[in-house]
Design a protein around this motif. Structure first.
Motif, mmCIF file in Angstrom:
data_model
loop_
_atom_site.group_PDB
_atom_site.id
_atom_site.type_symbol
_atom_site.label_atom_id
_atom_site.label_comp_id
_atom_site.label_asym_id
_atom_site.label_seq_id
_atom_site.Cartn_x
_atom_site.Cartn_y
_atom_site.Cartn_z
ATOM 1 N N ASN A 108 0.842 -1.198 0.000
ATOM 2 C CA ASN A 108 0.000 0.000 0.000
ATOM 3 C C ASN A 108 0.878 1.249 0.000
ATOM 4 O O ASN A 108 2.116 1.158 -0.011
ATOM 5 N N LYS A 109 0.261 2.418 0.021
ATOM 6 C CA LYS A 109 1.008 3.665 -0.087
ATOM 7 C C LYS A 109 1.772 3.996 1.191
ATOM 8 O O LYS A 109 2.602 4.914 1.190
ATOM 9 N N ASP A 110 1.484 3.287 2.274
ATOM 10 C CA ASP A 110 2.213 3.490 3.528
ATOM 11 C C ASP A 110 3.435 2.584 3.616
ATOM 12 O O ASP A 110 4.033 2.445 4.691
ATOM 13 N N ASN A 111 3.805 1.950 2.503
ATOM 14 C CA ASN A 111 4.981 1.074 2.427
ATOM 15 C C ASN A 111 4.853 -0.158 3.314
ATOM 16 O O ASN A 111 5.842 -0.652 3.855
ATOM 17 N N VAL A 112 3.625 -0.649 3.455
ATOM 18 C CA VAL A 112 3.407 -1.943 4.111
ATOM 19 C C VAL A 112 3.372 -3.012 3.018
ATOM 20 O O VAL A 112 2.482 -3.030 2.176
ATOM 21 N N LEU A 113 4.361 -3.875 3.046
ATOM 22 C CA LEU A 113 4.467 -4.959 2.080
ATOM 23 C C LEU A 113 3.937 -6.236 2.723
ATOM 24 O O LEU A 113 4.266 -6.547 3.871
ATOM 25 N N VAL A 114 3.094 -6.967 1.999
ATOM 26 C CA VAL A 114 2.497 -8.201 2.517
ATOM 27 C C VAL A 114 2.819 -9.339 1.555
ATOM 28 O O VAL A 114 2.737 -9.179 0.334
ATOM 29 N N SER A 115 3.187 -10.488 2.120
ATOM 30 C CA SER A 115 3.411 -11.681 1.309
ATOM 31 C C SER A 115 2.548 -12.819 1.839
ATOM 32 O O SER A 115 2.418 -13.009 3.045
ATOM 33 N N GLY A 116 1.922 -13.546 0.928
ATOM 34 C CA GLY A 116 1.063 -14.673 1.286
ATOM 35 C C GLY A 116 1.608 -15.951 0.681
ATOM 36 O O GLY A 116 2.051 -15.953 -0.476
ATOM 37 N N ALA A 117 1.544 -17.046 1.437
ATOM 38 C CA ALA A 117 2.220 -18.267 1.016
ATOM 39 C C ALA A 117 1.294 -19.465 0.962
ATOM 40 O O ALA A 117 0.147 -19.428 1.420
ATOM 41 N N ASP A 118 1.831 -20.537 0.419
ATOM 42 C CA ASP A 118 1.101 -21.777 0.198
ATOM 43 C C ASP A 118 0.717 -22.472 1.503
ATOM 44 O O ASP A 118 -0.199 -23.285 1.528
ATOM 45 N N ASN A 119 1.441 -22.175 2.576
ATOM 46 C CA ASN A 119 1.161 -22.822 3.862
ATOM 47 C C ASN A 119 0.217 -22.001 4.737
ATOM 48 O O ASN A 119 0.062 -22.274 5.926
ATOM 49 N N GLY A 120 -0.400 -20.959 4.165
ATOM 50 C CA GLY A 120 -1.374 -20.180 4.905
ATOM 51 C C GLY A 120 -0.801 -19.100 5.783
ATOM 52 O O GLY A 120 -1.507 -18.558 6.643
ATOM 53 N N THR A 121 0.450 -18.720 5.576
ATOM 54 C CA THR A 121 1.058 -17.673 6.390
ATOM 55 C C THR A 121 1.009 -16.338 5.650
ATOM 56 O O THR A 121 1.211 -16.274 4.432
ATOM 57 N N LEU A 122 0.743 -15.289 6.407
ATOM 58 C CA LEU A 122 0.806 -13.919 5.920
ATOM 59 C C LEU A 122 1.884 -13.193 6.704
ATOM 60 O O LEU A 122 1.911 -13.252 7.938
ATOM 61 N N LYS A 123 2.772 -12.511 6.002
ATOM 62 C CA LYS A 123 3.814 -11.736 6.670
ATOM 63 C C LYS A 123 3.726 -10.286 6.216
ATOM 64 O O LYS A 123 3.543 -9.999 5.030
ATOM 65 N N PHE A 124 3.836 -9.393 7.182
ATOM 66 C CA PHE A 124 3.755 -7.957 6.942
ATOM 67 C C PHE A 124 5.148 -7.360 7.151
ATOM 68 O O PHE A 124 5.738 -7.518 8.221
ATOM 69 N N TRP A 125 5.638 -6.653 6.126
ATOM 70 C CA TRP A 125 6.997 -6.137 6.126
ATOM 71 C C TRP A 125 7.003 -4.617 6.006
ATOM 72 O O TRP A 125 6.139 -4.033 5.369
#
Length: 215
Positions: A123-140
């Protein structure tokens, strides 16, 4: 322009004229499924990621590859173009990688999501999100590459435990809500925690020596 770009299992990206519904161009060069793509007005106009572990930057004027990036060692399933910077990010099982346009100069890795990353969003606030095959979401944090939050998705009742993979995601226009498309056939909406403060969610991050030089 009134163009639509699609990628598929035939290893090519196709350019369509929306007005005539006719195929205008075929961008060929990948040797496996085109699993992710991004489009922007500046060069490169089209960026594609593939299961052949490469990223290709395309020049639509010539209908040819401008550059091929071979840094990834796993399938490139996620790709995004930064909304403010002249950069883009690709996601794979080995790393998230940040590149500089227009030539795809490698900038840095965002490491720590030890899974098959299917989708990424920012998003515009520089929050990067990655979603994976094992159901995990990580916020960077985009700038530092620090993972400040992670969560494990619970599949819907009646679904198998393995049906919690994240296949696609996107922020809404405000950047405060995240939509995820998941293996349990559901679309979930995530919102910011309105009660979160720096005290309740402290950022316990210290830059490495290399990051200290960069910051």
């Amino acid at each position: 322009q009134d163009l639509l770009i699609t990628g598929g299992r035939d290893s090519v990206a196709r350019v369509w004229d929306i007005r005539t519904k006719a195929e205008a161009m075929v961008l060929g060069g990948h040797t496996h499924c085109v699993s992710s793509l991004g489009v922007q007005g500046a060069k490169p106009q089209v960026i594609t990621g593939s299961h052949d572990n490469t990223v290709r930057l395309w020049d639509l004027t010539k209908g040819a590859t401008h550059a091929t990036l071979t840094n990834h060692k796993k399938s490139v399933r996620g790709l995004l173009i930064h909304p403010k910077e002249y950069t883009f990010c690709t996601g794979a099982a080995d790393n998230l990688k940040v590149w500089k346009c227009p030539d795809g100069v490698f900038m840095r890795n965002v490491s720590g999501h030890d899974a098959i990353v299917n989708s990424i969003a920012i998003n515009k606030d520089n929050v990067l999100v990655s979603g994976a095959d094992n159901g995990t979401l990580k916020f960077w944090d985009w700038k530092s590459g620090w993972c400040f939050q992670d969560t494990k998705i619970t599949p819907q009742p009646g679904s198998l435990d393995s049906e919690n993979g994240v296949y696609a995601m996107a922020f809404d226009m405000t950047g405060s809500r995240l939509f995820t498309c998941e293996a349990d056939k559901s679309i979930k909406v995530w919102k910011e925690d309105e009660k979160a403060t720096p005290e309740t969610h402290p950022l316990n991050w210290k830059p490495s020596r290399r990051q200290q030089r960069r910051f």
